[in-house]
Design an enzyme around this catalytic site. Structure first.
Site, short mmCIF file in Angstrom:
data_model
loop_
_atom_site.label_atom_id
_atom_site.label_comp_id
_atom_site.label_asym_id
_atom_site.label_seq_id
_atom_site.Cartn_x
_atom_site.Cartn_y
_atom_site.Cartn_z
N CYS A 189 -8.00 5.94 21.11
CA CYS A 189 -9.14 5.16 21.60
C CYS A 189 -10.06 6.08 22.38
O CYS A 189 -9.60 6.95 23.12
CB CYS A 189 -8.67 4.02 22.50
SG CYS A 189 -10.02 2.93 23.02
N CYS B 15 -4.64 3.29 30.92
CA CYS B 15 -4.09 2.97 29.59
C CYS B 15 -3.65 4.25 28.88
O CYS B 15 -4.42 5.20 28.78
CB CYS B 15 -5.18 2.25 28.78
SG CYS B 15 -4.79 2.08 27.04
#
Ligand code: SAH
Ligand code: SF4
Length: 346
Positions: free
Chosen positions: A107, A114
């Site tokens: 991502c 994260c």
């Protein structure tokens, strides 16, 4: 390599030249209704199965599988042709079976807490690569029926917009999944939320909010600098007006960062103004973010304070933590560029 799940019924029919007309129905039923691999669709002749398997090899190779909760949570690591890996998580509950799929390899959004964001981006997934994850889960869930698909694995689904929309359309049309069973979680790509609202798709939208003041959100979710809370609010309002469906906000509770009394006040105001539901996620540990999650007691207090202010709030369980399969822990992207993420301390 193109997955067989990328083809419409008509396109598959064109690959079955010389076969009786009913063959495409048998193949379609085997693939989409029964969720079988081509080799196991015994209604069609073995020689045709071999041809189809060779012509449409799966674009995902299972590299690894781990389980926890006595098999009720399973995580798969799949290797793509370009050697990067993605992860998919299957969760069996009493009343439903949910698969959490990846929409990208890695991502690019860089959310600090994260693990996927910490590892960086290594590529988009195709429609077939997302659908193969779902159909793998369908087979693994059998004899139970896979009931829910959530786009909450690796990646930002609205940064792979066309693929996300196409996958949802097919899951609705071919597997009969409806809005209650399809959830897209986004970090808050405001223009894409507005566009998605107008697609007329059956889906539930979850927005990863995590902070309701721009200063904190800028640090946790770098995309907030591009689409700050005011802009996100506009997009959420459009979603509500166009779809009539309630949004849910995800909020990973981080000690001293977004679990304060002030955070409750800010979140309650923001959520209330949109009639949104709040889903609290106790922060799951990741290697690159050393701030702790809130204590179980604080999580409970936070939820109760929201409820007391008339905001509908629930706590998500931390399924899969022991196998690094919980929210935000998916990260075995082998070829992602590692970026150094500044650590934030409470
Ligand atoms: N990119 C999308 C979907 C994937 S992340 C998004 O961000 O919404 C799925 C959910 O896990 C998001 O709500 C995300 O904020 C949350 N998450 C990420 N890291 C986490 C962590 N360490 N602990 C708990 N939740 C986390
Ligand atoms: Fe990407 Fe979502 Fe992780 Fe942020 S939380 S880095 S958007 S996967």
């Amino acid at each position: 390599m193109t997955s067989i799940y990328e083809y419409s019924r008509e396109e598959l029919a064109s690959h079955l030249e010389g076969q009786p007309r009913y063959r495409v129905d048998q193949l379609w039923r085997g693939l989409w209704v029964d969720g079988l691999e081509v080799d196991d669709i015994t209604t069609i002749p073995a020689s045709l199965r071999t041809t189809l398997r060779e012509r449409f090899p799966s674009p995902l190779a299972l590299a690894h599988e781990v389980q926890s909760d006595h098999g009720a949570t399973r995580k798969w690591v799949f290797r793509l042709e370009n050697a990067s890996t993605i992860e998919t998580v299957l969760m069996r509950y009493d009343s439903r079976v949910t698969v959490c799929v990846s929409s990208q390899a890695g991502c690019a959004m860089g959310c600090t807490f994260c693990a996927t964001g910490q590892a960086g981006f290594s590529g988009q997934l195709s429609v077939g690569q997302v659908l193969e994850q779902v159909m793998h889960a369908v087979r693994a869930a059998a004899p139970l029926r896979l009931s829910n698909v959530v786009f909450m694995g690796m990646g930002e689904p609205l940064a792979n917009y066309a693929v996300t929309v196409d996958v949802i359309r097919r899951l609705h049309d071919y597997r009969g999944l409806s809005a209650r069973h399809l959830t897209v979680s986004t970090v808050g790509v405001a223009p894409a939320i507005e566009r998605l609202a107008r697609e007329g798709l059956p889906l539930t939208l979850a927005v990863s909010l995590h902070a309701a003041n721009n200063e904190t959100r800028n640090e946790l979710v770098p995309l907030n600098r591009r689409y700050p809370l005011e802009r996100l609010h506009e997009a959420c309002r459009t979603w509500l007006e166009v779809t009539g469906r309630r949004i849910s906000f995800e909020w990973a509770l981080i000690e001293g960062v977004n679990d304060t009394d002030q955070a409750i006040t800010e979140l309650a105001r923001y959520a209330h103004s949109l009639g949104a539901h709040v889903n609290l996620i106790p922060l799951n540990p990741t290697p690159g973010y050393l701030v702790r999650g809130s204590s179980a007691q604080r999580v409970g207090e936070f939820r109760d304070a929201l409820l007391g202010r008339g905001v509908n709030a629930t706590v998500r369980n931390t399924r899969g933590r022991s196998i690094a399969a919980a929210c935000g822990q998916l990260a075995t992207v082998t070829n992602a560029k590692r970026r150094s993420i500044p650590l934030r301390r409470a």
